[in-house]
Design an enzyme around this catalytic site. Structure first.
Site, short mmCIF file in Angstrom:
data_model
loop_
_atom_site.label_atom_id
_atom_site.label_comp_id
_atom_site.label_asym_id
_atom_site.label_seq_id
_atom_site.Cartn_x
_atom_site.Cartn_y
_atom_site.Cartn_z
N GLU A 122 5.55 -6.05 23.53
CA GLU A 122 4.53 -5.34 22.77
C GLU A 122 4.95 -3.90 22.48
O GLU A 122 5.61 -3.25 23.29
CB GLU A 122 3.19 -5.36 23.53
CG GLU A 122 2.60 -6.76 23.61
CD GLU A 122 1.18 -6.78 24.15
OE1 GLU A 122 0.34 -7.49 23.57
OE2 GLU A 122 0.92 -6.10 25.16
N CYS A 137 5.07 3.77 20.99
CA CYS A 137 5.34 3.42 22.38
C CYS A 137 6.17 2.14 22.39
O CYS A 137 5.69 1.08 21.99
CB CYS A 137 4.03 3.23 23.14
SG CYS A 137 4.23 2.89 24.89
N CYS A 144 8.69 -6.90 33.65
CA CYS A 144 9.08 -5.74 34.44
C CYS A 144 9.40 -6.19 35.85
O CYS A 144 8.83 -7.16 36.36
CB CYS A 144 7.96 -4.70 34.45
SG CYS A 144 8.44 -3.10 35.17
N CYS A 148 4.23 -2.57 39.76
CA CYS A 148 3.27 -1.51 40.08
C CYS A 148 1.86 -2.12 40.08
O CYS A 148 1.48 -2.85 39.16
CB CYS A 148 3.36 -0.38 39.06
SG CYS A 148 4.95 0.49 39.11
N CYS A 151 -0.69 -1.78 37.05
CA CYS A 151 -0.15 -2.00 35.71
C CYS A 151 -0.16 -3.49 35.36
O CYS A 151 0.35 -4.32 36.13
CB CYS A 151 1.28 -1.46 35.64
SG CYS A 151 2.06 -1.67 34.02
N GLU A 202 11.00 -0.98 32.82
CA GLU A 202 11.52 0.28 33.35
C GLU A 202 12.80 0.61 32.58
O GLU A 202 13.82 -0.04 32.75
CB GLU A 202 11.81 0.13 34.85
CG GLU A 202 12.68 1.21 35.48
CD GLU A 202 12.18 2.63 35.26
OE1 GLU A 202 12.91 3.42 34.62
OE2 GLU A 202 11.07 2.94 35.73
N SER A 233 10.12 7.49 30.02
CA SER A 233 9.28 7.44 31.21
C SER A 233 9.92 6.54 32.25
O SER A 233 10.32 5.42 31.95
CB SER A 233 7.90 6.90 30.83
OG SER A 233 7.07 6.80 31.99
N SER A 255 6.37 8.57 36.32
CA SER A 255 5.14 7.89 36.76
C SER A 255 4.96 8.15 38.25
O SER A 255 5.51 7.43 39.08
CB SER A 255 5.25 6.39 36.47
OG SER A 255 5.33 6.15 35.09
N LEU A 256 4.19 9.17 38.58
CA LEU A 256 4.05 9.58 39.98
C LEU A 256 2.90 8.84 40.65
O LEU A 256 3.10 8.09 41.61
CB LEU A 256 3.82 11.09 40.03
CG LEU A 256 3.78 11.72 41.42
CD1 LEU A 256 5.07 11.47 42.19
CD2 LEU A 256 3.49 13.22 41.33
N HIS A 257 1.68 9.10 40.24
CA HIS A 257 0.48 8.34 40.61
C HIS A 257 0.01 8.48 42.05
O HIS A 257 -1.06 7.99 42.40
CB HIS A 257 0.64 6.85 40.30
CG HIS A 257 1.10 6.59 38.91
ND1 HIS A 257 0.47 7.14 37.81
CD2 HIS A 257 2.14 5.85 38.42
CE1 HIS A 257 1.10 6.74 36.70
NE2 HIS A 257 2.10 5.97 37.04
N ASN A 332 -7.08 2.24 33.01
CA ASN A 332 -7.51 1.35 31.94
C ASN A 332 -7.60 -0.08 32.48
O ASN A 332 -6.58 -0.69 32.79
CB ASN A 332 -6.50 1.40 30.78
CG ASN A 332 -6.44 2.77 30.14
OD1 ASN A 332 -7.44 3.28 29.66
ND2 ASN A 332 -5.25 3.37 30.13
N CYS A 375 -2.51 2.64 28.15
CA CYS A 375 -1.51 2.76 29.21
C CYS A 375 -1.79 1.76 30.32
O CYS A 375 -2.89 1.67 30.86
CB CYS A 375 -1.56 4.18 29.77
SG CYS A 375 -0.36 4.49 31.07
#
Length: 388
Positions: A122, A137, A144, A148, A151, A202, A233, A255-257, A332, A375
């Site tokens: 996508e 994007c 992936c 995560c 996600c 990634e 990213s 991407s810390l989070h 989201n 996101c």
């Protein structure tokens, strides 16, 4: 110090070797023609030599493919018709097929692109609500490998890497859709502000193809997009971050989070391999980082998990002295997700603490939620072939 450098180099080699196991299929078509999109200048020169054409054809083709966006050799007016026919017999100028296209109520657009082997990824175009421009994007993998927890893409197994042609092709197909190529009179609507490698996958686990694609995008005789308008990213593949900085020098988003290893181990399992201290050190080494080119830290706000005032203060401590900004991203939701977005009050308190410390900390407005384009919401039904 030499031992550390050697270990880092060994780890970098291991990552790239593992990545090669998921390389894309060959770029050729079933009829034997070769896709010219995604070839480097040297590779394009080799293809021209293979049909006994001079090297200056590379510059001509590069202009038509990447500056004009032409997909039909017969439209290349600076090339004689016999050569146009010769090229068409041996080559194509490809695009991924848009299997599905959706437009959100906020004008965000999402494409499900299908590639030649049937795999899909996508891509999202996010228009700027103020200016007549936006951001594309782009995905770098089908699926992936990072898993995560917050996600949607992370719930899909890594199927394969995308090739340089497929990465560049997403951007070019998006440009086709919103009409950014030059007009016959040379006028070009400026609808694009940035490319963000924040789609599926990634990017640093597919570094070779991502680097090749971005080198093509940045070439001044083609698309000519400045490295300042490209953001890569990463979730923190530390051994490849230095190389990406040195070779590409594009903007970096991390991407810390989470601000503790215990929580980040849960949310971003890659942290178990490259913990926060190592990640922050790599960020501080990133070349070109300055007040004009700040490192962006992506921080998804999860209710009751990482949104306390204490965590905001710890985030400030982690990035102290670094040219940085923080994007606070309300979670989201996606089907069957178990997290909840932070409330408005928590968002404002967290943002206020980071802002008061001198760092920009905007709360990102979700875009494209109604078409699962925001996101962390991207996902396809790609499956790895048996035996892999």
């Amino acid at each position: 110090m030499s031992d550390i450098v050697d270990l880092t180099a060994a780890e970098r080699t291991r990552i790239l070797a593992k990545s090669a196991l998921f390389d894309p299929p060959p770029a050729g078509l079933a009829d034997g023609r070769r896709d010219l999109v995604g070839l480097s200048r040297a590779e394009l020169a080799a293809e021209m030599a293979s049909i006994d054409e001079a090297a200056f054809r590379v510059k001509q083709l590069w202009h038509w493919i990447y500056h004009q966006g032409v997909t039909d050799f017969s439209r290349m007016s600076s090339i004689a018709r016999p050569l146009q026919r010769k090229l068409a017999e041996r080559f194509v100028i490809g695009r991924p097929e848009a299997a599905v296209e959706q437009t959100s109520s906020d004008a965000t657009r999402k494409w499900l692109f299908r590639f030649r082997d049937g795999q899909q990824a996508e891509t999202v175009y996010i228009p700027d609500p103020v200016e007549d421009r936006g951001a594309v994007c782009v995905s770098s993998q089908v699926g992936c490998t990072l898993s995560c927890r917050f996600c949607h893409t992370g719930t899909q197994t890594l199927v394969r890497n995308l090739g340089a042609a497929e990465i560049v092709g997403q951007f070019m197909a998006a440009r086709d859709a919103y009409g950014e190529w030059p007009s016959p009179k040379g006028e070009t609507p400026r609808l694009l502000s940035t490319i963000v490698l924040m789609g599926m996958g990634e990017p640093l686990y597919n570094y070779a193809n991502v680097a090749k694609a971005m080198t093509i995008v940045m070439d001044n005789e083609g698309i000519g997009l400045s490295r300042r308008r490209i953001t890569l990213s990463t979730s923190g593949v530390v051994p490849i971050m230095d190389r990406a900085g040195a070779e590409l020098g594009v903007n970096l988003a991390v991407s810390l989070h989470a601000v503790t290893d215990a929580l980040r181990d849960e949310l971003v399992p890659l942290n178990r391999k490259y913990p926060i201290a190592d990640l922050m050190a790599a960020c501080r080494r990133y070349p070109g980082a300055s007040n004009a080119r700040r490192i962006t830290f992506e921080y998804i706000m999860l209710k009751g998990m990482n949104d306390s005032e204490a965590e905001a203060r710890e985030l400030v401590r982690l990035i102290a002295g670094m040219p940085a900004k923080v994007n606070l991203i309300p979670f989201n939701p996606w089907p069957d997700s178990r997290y909840e977005p932070s409330g408005k009050a928590a968002l404002e308190r967290f943002s206020g603490i980071v802002n008061a410390a001198g760092f920009a900390a905007p709360v990102r407005t979700p875009r494209g939620q109604d078409i699962l384009a925001a996101c962390g919401q991207l996902r396809t039904e790609g499956r790895r072939p048996r035996g892999q």
